[in-house]
Design a protein around this motif. Structure first.
Motif, PDB file in Angstrom:
ATOM      1  N   LYS A 317      63.978 -31.450  74.106  1.00 32.25           N
ATOM      2  CA  LYS A 317      65.087 -30.383  74.221  1.00 32.25           C
ATOM      3  C   LYS A 317      66.456 -30.874  74.724  1.00 32.25           C
ATOM      4  N   ASN A 318      66.032 -31.676  75.948  1.00 34.24           N
ATOM      5  CA  ASN A 318      67.219 -32.475  76.572  1.00 34.24           C
ATOM      6  C   ASN A 318      67.119 -33.925  76.226  1.00 34.24           C
ATOM      7  N   ARG A 319      67.995 -34.313  75.496  1.00 32.84           N
ATOM      8  CA  ARG A 319      67.839 -35.737  74.733  1.00 32.84           C
ATOM      9  C   ARG A 319      68.796 -36.783  75.802  1.00 32.84           C
ATOM     10  N   SER A 320      68.901 -36.214  76.792  1.00 37.97           N
ATOM     11  CA  SER A 320      69.903 -37.210  77.615  1.00 37.97           C
ATOM     12  C   SER A 320      69.333 -38.530  78.256  1.00 37.97           C
ATOM     13  N   GLU A 321      68.027 -38.566  78.047  1.00 38.75           N
ATOM     14  CA  GLU A 321      67.156 -39.747  78.515  1.00 38.75           C
ATOM     15  C   GLU A 321      66.582 -40.580  77.511  1.00 38.75           C
ATOM     16  N   LEU A 322      66.932 -40.154  76.127  1.00 38.67           N
ATOM     17  CA  LEU A 322      66.292 -40.766  74.999  1.00 38.67           C
ATOM     18  C   LEU A 322      67.339 -42.036  74.786  1.00 38.67           C
TER      19      LEU A 322
HETATM   20  C1  LIG Z   1      69.064 -33.051  81.065  1.00 36.62           C
HETATM   21  O1  LIG Z   1      68.496 -34.275  81.579  1.00 36.62           O
HETATM   22  C2  LIG Z   1      69.348 -34.865  82.848  1.00 36.62           C
HETATM   23  C3  LIG Z   1      68.489 -36.016  83.448  1.00 36.62           C
HETATM   24  O2  LIG Z   1      67.228 -35.809  83.633  1.00 36.62           O
HETATM   25  C4  LIG Z   1      69.834 -33.766  83.675  1.00 36.62           C
HETATM   26  O3  LIG Z   1      70.708 -34.502  84.494  1.00 36.62           O
HETATM   27  C5  LIG Z   1      70.644 -32.905  83.035  1.00 36.62           C
HETATM   28  O4  LIG Z   1      70.897 -31.828  83.631  1.00 36.62           O
HETATM   29  C6  LIG Z   1      69.666 -32.432  81.835  1.00 36.62           C
HETATM   30  N1  LIG Z   1      70.396 -31.137  81.115  1.00 36.62           N
HETATM   31  C7  LIG Z   1      70.149 -29.845  80.953  1.00 36.62           C
HETATM   32  C8  LIG Z   1      70.900 -29.130  80.016  1.00 36.62           C
HETATM   33  O5  LIG Z   1      69.153 -29.477  81.251  1.00 36.62           O
END
Ligand SMILES: *[C@@H]1O[C@H](CO)[C@@H](O)[C@H](O)[C@H]1NC(C)=O
Ligand SMILES: *[C@@H]1O[C@H](CO)[C@@H](O)[C@H](O)[C@H]1NC(C)=O
Ligand SMILES: *[C@@H]1O[C@H](CO)[C@@H](O)[C@H](O)[C@H]1NC(C)=O
Length: 466
Positions: A317-322
């Motif tokens: 769901k959270n793609r920020s680390e991909l």
């Molecule tokens: C997504 O993951 C990042 C790194 O783990 C985190 O900093 C961020 O808050 C997360 N975003 C959400 C919407 O949960």
């Protein structure tokens, strides 16, 4: 024979009933019988009817052994000394794949841990228990291993009723996937990578290395897997239709020069391959195509715990680390119905994947190396058993399970989960910590202050070490 037994009982029952009727009418006419005699006759009739009823019910249970019988049925079963020796209940969750039937082909071999429509396709009642369990739990999973010799080819084919997800343990293979609209993607898969062939895509696997390729394959169905190989389709197509569709030079006479091999070419390796193929081109498709069907699991983020490492090929769901490539895979997976999540779980010696369960997925796994003790706690039972290289395990959704690595060597498992969404998991320490201590005190008959003895750790203890 079973029917005969039932008929006999039915007849006896009817006799008792009609005798009762006769007695009643006699009483009405003569009124000579004492109230006591009538009572005794009725009591006798009732007793006989009850005994026969219990016998019938018992026979029904003996003939249809239920894996999860009601607690009440237990006493009925023990009352009958003739219960046939049942298969060990652990085989609902465990399959010794190395002991299963090996399907040999000229270019390799396939073994299965899956549901079969025809019970004769199982080699043993243990294997059947596992297959039936996958099916009755509606697991949405089947498993197979595929070994391909050097230069061997898993023939182009497609599956009617399942997505295919695989993990390459060893070797290098040039894989092709033909998707909707004849979009073709080719890629050299290497050990530690994951493949994803959506339902009905045509795909082939060619071993382009010098050692055997060894694939672990999961299919998203608990029904009989349905597969069609391209060569079989070709030979089933009428010659004139094939000729008109392909419009080859020489027309139908050219089509007639094709001859079906006697042996099944599911995994093929012609002896005269060098004569047949003189110019092989193993090109690869551009990244934006490749990373829809492939994922570098070995190179993906390592989720490290005190007792081991977890890596995941799943939708996030959270793609920020991909990475860019991982995002492509994650999205593509999520677009397909009944996709699976794949994962590797490494547990160091004496490490414990603590008791936990998954909200949204059944789980299947295969032991690549090491050994372990596995426990499964569900509503009906507790089961514990040992696993070794080549064993396949199954944990139905919601059942709590744990895995304790017991060899010097690391335990390495490949796991598949029946969800194309992000996997949802709850560990034992997390749900106990999350439960108010006064609720625990009331539940366990223990002073509230005692629960302060259970510590909280900074580091996630999903895989712990003492
Ligand atoms: C997504 O993951 C990042 C790194 O783990 C985190 O900093 C961020 O808050 C997360 N975003 C959400 C919407 O949960
Ligand atoms: C794929 O593997 C084959 C066989 O090792 C090799 O000849 C080919 O160059 C590889 N393709 C790419 C693009 O790396
Ligand atoms: C190999 O095939 C690809 C794709 O079909 C093509 O672009 C490339 O030119 C071919 N390479 C050779 C050496 O034939």
């Amino acid at each position: 024979m079973d029917n005969l037994a039932f008929e006999t009982h039915e007849d006896a029952k009817q006799k008792v009933v009609s005798e009762g009727k006769v007695n009643t009418s006699r009483m009405e006419k003569t009124k000579q019988w004492s109230l006591m005699s009538i009572f005794l006759v009725c009591l006798l009739a009732c007793t006989i009817t009850t005994v026969i009823g219990v016998l019938i019910v018992s026979l029904v249970y003996v003939n249809n052994p239920q894996p999860h019988s009601e607690p009440g049925a237990q006493s009925l079963q023990t009352a009958i000394p003739m219960v046939p020796k049942a298969v060990d209940p652990k085989f609902q969750f465990l399959n010794h794949l190395s002991k299963s039937k090996v399907f040999e082909f000229p270019g390799g071999a396939i073994q299965w841990a899956r549901y079969r429509n025809n019970a004769n396709d199982y080699l043993s009642i243990e294997e059947e228990a596992f297959g039936s369990s996958l099916n009755s739990q509606r697991s949405q999973m089947s498993f197979g291993t595929l070994r391909i010799k050097s230069s061997g080819l898993r023939a182009p084919h497609w599956h009617f009723n399942a997505n295919e997800h695989g993990y390459l343990v060893q070797g290098t293979a040039w894989v092709g996937v033909v998707d909707d609209g004849a979009v073709i993607t080719t890629y050299n898969v290497t050990a530690g990578q994951v493949i994803f062939f959506p339902k009905n895509t045509v795909h082939w696997i060619k071993n382009v290395g010098s050692e055997d390729c060894f694939f672990l394959l999961f299919f998203s169905t608990h029904e009989e897997l349905q597969t069609l190989d391209v060569d079989d389709v070709f030979f089933s197509t009428p010659e004139d239709i094939a000729s008109r569709s392909l419009k080859p030079e020489g027309g139908i006479n050219f089509i007639r020069t094709f001859h079906k091999q006697e042996e099944d070419q599911g995994v093929n390796l012609p002896p005269n391959l060098a004569e047949l193929v003189v110019n092989a081109n193993y090109s690869q498709s551009p990244d934006n195509f490749v990373w829809r069907y492939f994922y570098d699991l070995k190179g993906s983020k390592e989720h490290r715990f005190p007792g081991g490492i977890i890596q995941l090929a799943q939708y996030w769901k959270n793609r920020s680390e991909l990475s860019h490539n991982e995002k492509i895979f994650s999205e593509f997976l999520n677009q397909h119905q009944k996709a699976l999540t794949l994962s590797t779980l490494r547990i160091y010696n004496n490490g414990l994947r603590q008791p936990h369960f998954h909200f949204n997925a059944n789980e299947m796994g295969y032991v690549i190396s090491g050994c372990a003790k596995v426990g499964i706690i569900n509503a009906q039972s507790f089961t514990e058993f040992n696993i070794h290289i080549g064993d396949v395990i199954f944990f139905p959704t919601g059942t709590q399970h744990y895995i304790k690595s017991t060899c010097d060597e690391d335990l390495l498992l490949i796991l598949a989960f029946s969800t194309g969404d992000q996997l949802q998991t709850l560990d034992m320490d997390d749900y106990l910590q999350a439960t108010a201590d006064h609720i625990l005190a009331q539940l366990f008959f223990k002073k509230q202050s005692e629960f302060k003895k259970i510590p909280q750790f900074k580091e996630d203890q999903a895989v712990n070490l003492p």
